[in-house]
Enzyme design. Structure first.
Site, PDB file in Angstrom:
ATOM      1  N   ASP A   1      25.902  44.310  18.206  1.00 18.79           N
ATOM      2  CA  ASP A   1      26.591  43.071  18.589  1.00 18.79           C
ATOM      3  C   ASP A   1      28.109  43.271  18.629  1.00 18.79           C
ATOM      4  OD1 ASP A   1      25.074  40.761  19.138  1.00 18.79           O
ATOM      5  OD2 ASP A   1      24.550  40.501  17.025  1.00 18.79           O
TER       6      ASP A   1
ATOM      7  N   GLN B   1      20.671  37.311  14.255  1.00 18.01           N
ATOM      8  CA  GLN B   1      20.972  36.197  15.157  1.00 18.01           C
ATOM      9  C   GLN B   1      21.836  35.153  14.451  1.00 18.01           C
ATOM     10  OE1 GLN B   1      20.235  36.178  18.390  1.00 18.01           O
ATOM     11  NE2 GLN B   1      20.998  34.137  18.793  1.00 18.01           N
TER      12      GLN B   1
ATOM     13  N   LYS C   1      15.097  38.851  23.587  1.00 22.01           N
ATOM     14  CA  LYS C   1      15.661  40.159  23.239  1.00 22.01           C
ATOM     15  C   LYS C   1      14.536  41.143  22.931  1.00 22.01           C
ATOM     16  CE  LYS C   1      20.000  38.154  21.702  1.00 22.01           C
ATOM     17  NZ  LYS C   1      20.805  37.605  20.616  1.00 22.01           N
TER      18      LYS C   1
END
Ligand code: GUN
Length: 296
Positions: free
Chosen positions: A120, A97, A53
């Protein structure tokens, strides 16, 4: 034989478009989008995802801020970091994460992220917007990537039966919510099936579009798919290599060799949905940047 949907190529085109846009934004406004990625602990798979990422951000000209915290980090420390990132002007997107270590209350951390920086789309405010079809919020990266691929190969979805296998908060549920909307690029009849179904194939055989996010290696076989269906495989499973037990092989949730003979289009693993997820993360971060800075 089915059309093999080249997610890597499509994701590459999207990233190229974002890179050009970032260059123009930098010239016009003297600023670039910034994404903060937070990793707690040292889970090897998560470390790889987070590194990828960060790399993807740099490739399109974003600012990337990586935070790697020790496994022993407590709730309070993580909350403080999220608060700090919420307040920072140069951070447009925040990604923590998952999974987090067991001691940490994952829901409390997700709820703490400013929904306007929640690239997200895990925050309940964004999840709610997905359900009501409000496009001000963000769409979660993996189902959004699947939707882009579906829209490329099925121009008219109205009334098509889309069957999702799997009911996770990250893929299955938002996928269903997105595709049921009364919108030109959705408007599907949606079925969600999962482990409680006595016979999953009863549902999968009815699908015009089949999205599989079950996390079970090669569970969808040829006889479970309708002739001509479009098959999107979200699975990423590492299995023992069939030809060499000392090696492993990455496979999806779909038995590719069987299903490609029946489907009209299918995503491969790797190279299908995976690259699209990161491209959508970049797209969400760019959207967040424009929103925060009031630019187009
Ligand atoms: N873990 C597995 N997939 C994801 C994702 O899309 N976002 C975050 N934050 N964690 C994940």
């Amino acid at each position: 034989m089915a059309l093999i949907i080249d997610g890597k190529k499509i994701a590459g085109e999207i990233r190229d478009g974002i890179r050009s846009e970032v260059l123009a934004l930098k010239e016009r406004h003297g600023a670039v989008p910034g994404l903060a990625v937070v990793l707690v602990g040292n889970d090897p798979a998560s470390s790889v995802y987070v590194r990828n990422k960060g790399k993807a951000c740099e490739e399109v000209g974003f600012a990337s801020f990586q935070y790697t915290l020790p496994e022993t980090t407590d709730q309070g420390e993580l909350v403080s970091l999220v608060d700090e990132l919420n307040a920072r002007k140069d951070v447009d997107g925040i990604l923590v994460q998952l999974p987090l270590p067991k001691r940490i209350d994952e829901a409390a951390i997700i709820n703490r992220i400013d929904p306007r920086k929640d690239v997200d789309a895990f925050h309940p405010a964004n999840v709610g917007k997905i359900l009501i079809g409000d496009e001000d919020g963000f769409l979660p990266c993996t189902p959004q990537g699947c939707k882009v691929l579906i829209n490329r190969v099925v121009p008219g979805l109205k009334g098509k039966h889309l069957v999702v296998v799997g009911r996770s908060n990250i893929v299955g549920k938002p996928m269903a919510a997105m595709m049921v909307q009364k919108k030109k690029d959705a408007d599907c009849i949606v079925t969600v099936c999962h482990t409680a179904a006595p016979d999953i194939s009863y549902y999968t055989r009815q699908a015009d579009v089949l999205v599989v996010a079950a996390g079970k290696a090669e569970m969808i076989t040829g006889s479970m798919v309708k002739e001509g269906a479009v098959v999107i495989d979200v699975g990423m499973n590492r299995i023992t290599h069939p030809d060499d037990p000392s090696k492993t092989k990455l496979v999806g949730d779909v038995k590719f060799d069987e299903v490609e003979k029946i489907a009209s289009a299918i995503t491969p693993v790797p190279g299908g949905v995976g690259p699209m997820t990161i491209a959508m993360l970049l797209a969400n971060t760019l959207k967040a940047f424009k929103l925060h800075r009031g630019v187009r």
